[in-house]
Design a protein around this motif. Structure first.
Motif, PDB file in Angstrom:
ATOM      1  N   ASN A   1       0.806  -1.214   0.000  1.00  0.00           N
ATOM      2  CA  ASN A   1       0.000   0.000   0.000  1.00  0.00           C
ATOM      3  C   ASN A   1       0.847   1.275   0.000  1.00  0.00           C
ATOM      4  O   ASN A   1       0.381   2.339  -0.399  1.00  0.00           O
ATOM      5  N   ALA A   2       2.090   1.162   0.508  1.00  0.00           N
ATOM      6  CA  ALA A   2       2.947   2.345   0.549  1.00  0.00           C
ATOM      7  C   ALA A   2       3.538   2.690  -0.814  1.00  0.00           C
ATOM      8  O   ALA A   2       3.987   3.816  -1.036  1.00  0.00           O
ATOM      9  N   LEU A   3       3.579   1.704  -1.718  1.00  0.00           N
ATOM     10  CA  LEU A   3       4.174   1.919  -3.046  1.00  0.00           C
ATOM     11  C   LEU A   3       3.053   2.203  -4.048  1.00  0.00           C
ATOM     12  O   LEU A   3       2.431   1.275  -4.595  1.00  0.00           O
ATOM     13  N   THR A   4       2.767   3.450  -4.298  1.00  0.00           N
ATOM     14  CA  THR A   4       1.644   3.829  -5.192  1.00  0.00           C
ATOM     15  C   THR A   4       2.096   4.510  -6.474  1.00  0.00           C
ATOM     16  O   THR A   4       1.341   4.598  -7.427  1.00  0.00           O
ATOM     17  N   THR A   5       3.316   5.017  -6.489  1.00  0.00           N
ATOM     18  CA  THR A   5       3.774   5.752  -7.672  1.00  0.00           C
ATOM     19  C   THR A   5       4.876   4.996  -8.374  1.00  0.00           C
ATOM     20  O   THR A   5       5.587   4.193  -7.769  1.00  0.00           O
TER      21      THR A   5
END
Length: 448
Positions: A82-86
């Motif tokens: 969830n922390a890796l979105t870009t």
């Protein structure tokens, strides 16, 4: 229940130092351990992150997976996913305790590339560091304990010397001096503890100053006693002469009785003054203690001081001879017998064996206050024993007996007999074996 003795100061200091050092070493060891483990985790994170960045570059340019990377692995922790979105973002996640799970993941477009590894947080290198810290900590604790024990032992030894010297001074400060005996004022705590400028030295100086003031006051009181006795002797001589010129009326007899009592008091004061000054010396001769005891009792009966049935003598006629001053010992016995009859109850029992004499009365015994402090000047034994009836004497009989016994080189001990009654024990120095009995003088006792 058995009462355990309290540990000494050196034991407590050494134990305190050992506990502090062990606690400090334990805290330091745990801190270093956690820092080493954390450093290993950081190294694994950095290595996994570097591999991930390289794998992301290869995948972006060629579409191939490298470094055992996985594409869109569903086991990637949800928090990391969830922390890796870009696009281009990447990170790591470590979980577990003994065996750690390390995830490194990064976003390349819509795809998630991840690398998963496991490692031991405490490996051989960390264990080696722990062992080194443990050995160093044990060595430090042992060395600190030994050093603390040596330091505490030095401090404890100085304090024990100070306490022993203080007890010796206290035990002899108020005792009559014998001719040739050194002044107690020459013994100081400072000399016992050494010249160190520390708290022990400050305490020694303070106690020495207090002891010097008390000794000066005691000497002043002793001089006052001697001066009063000498100053009273001249007018008393005239008073005695005048009393002999009075008639035989009852008032005249009362005057003579009071003059006799005053004369006895002055003579006792003079004897105490001589004992205080240390001029008294014993005229030693070999004699048997039972013979001296019988002679002292017979002399007291002949002088009318007490009746023959008031004193019971139990002696060992086969006792060996001891080196003593018979007349001075008779004086001690006379005082003890009179004191026992005045303040106790007859019959007074005298046991004479070898170099020991025990005088016991049938009264109520010595009070705890008397046993704690010993005989005091102008304090009658009747008050010491808790009796309310009025008795004669001026409270100097036991003081004189104590001083004369010291001149003989003996010791006077006061206690209460198990069956009741006050008990006074005279311990005299024994005679060397194999010496023949020498005749002793049988003149009148001293101060009588």
């Amino acid at each position: 229940m058995i009462k355990m003795p309290h540990p000494g100061l050196r034991v407590r200091i050494a134990a305190t130092i050992a506990c502090i050092v062990v606690a400090a070493v334990a805290i330091l060891t745990l801190t270093v351990h956690f820092l080493v483990v954390q450093n290993r985790i950081n190294q694994q994170r950095d290595a996994a992150d570097a591999n991930l960045v390289a794998a992301m570059g290869i995948y972006r340019s060629t579409g191939l997976r490298a470094f055992d990377s996985q594409l869109n692995d569903p086991q990637v922790p949800a928090g990391l996913r969830n922390a890796l979105t870009t696009d281009g973002s990447h990170g790591t996640n470590v979980s577990g305790r003994g065996t750690r799970d390390l995830w490194a993941a990064g976003r390349v477009g819509d795809d998630l590339i991840s690398i998963h590894t496991t490692f031991q947080a405490v490996d051989a290198s960390v264990a080696a560091v722990d062992r080194a810290l443990l050995f160093a900590g044990i060595g430090t604790a042992v060395a600190a304990t030994i050093g603390g024990a040596l330091t505490a032992n030095s401090l404890s030894r100085r304090l024990r010397l100070a306490a022993r010297t203080a007890r010796d001074i206290a035990a002899t400060a108020g005792s009559p001096r014998v001719a040739g005996q050194p002044e107690t004022a020459e013994r100081t705590l400072r000399a016992a503890v050494g010249a160190g400028e520390d708290e022990v030295g400050d305490l020694a100086d303070a106690v020495d100053a207090m002891a010097a003031r008390l000794a000066a006051r005691l000497r002043a009181e002793q001089r006052f006693t001697a001066d009063v006795a000498h100053d009273l002797r001249t007018p008393l001589t005239g008073l005695v002469t005048a009393a002999t010129l009075l008639d035989d009326s009852r008032p005249a007899q009362m005057v003579r009785n009071r003059v006799d009592a005053l004369t006895e008091l002055v003579e006792e004061l003079l004897e105490v003054a001589r004992l205080d000054s240390g001029v008294e010396t014993a005229q030693l001769a070999y004699a048997q203690i039972p013979q001296i005891v019988h002679r002292a009792v017979q002399r007291g009966v002949a002088k009318g001081e007490f009746t023959a049935d008031a004193v019971v003598v139990c002696s060992d006629d086969s006792a060996v001879a001891v080196l003593t001053d018979p007349r001075r010992l008779e004086r001690v016995l006379s005082n003890l017998i009179r004191n026992a009859l005045q303040h106790g109850q007859p019959p007074v029992r005298i046991e004479a064996t070898g170099d020991r004499i025990v005088v016991t009365d049938q009264g109520r015994g010595f009070s705890p206050e008397f046993l704690a402090t010993g005989p005091q000047r102008f304090q009658r034994s009747s008050a010491s024993r808790g009796q309310q009836r009025g008795t004669g004497g001026h409270g100097l009989g036991l003081i004189i007996a104590l001083g004369q016994t010291a001149v003989l080189g003996g010791r006077l001990h006061f206690d209460n007999a198990p069956e009741g009654g006050a008990r006074v024990t005279i311990d005299l120095p024994g005679a060397p074996p194999g010496r023949a009995l020498q005749p002793d003088p049988s003149a009148a006792g001293i101060g009588e």
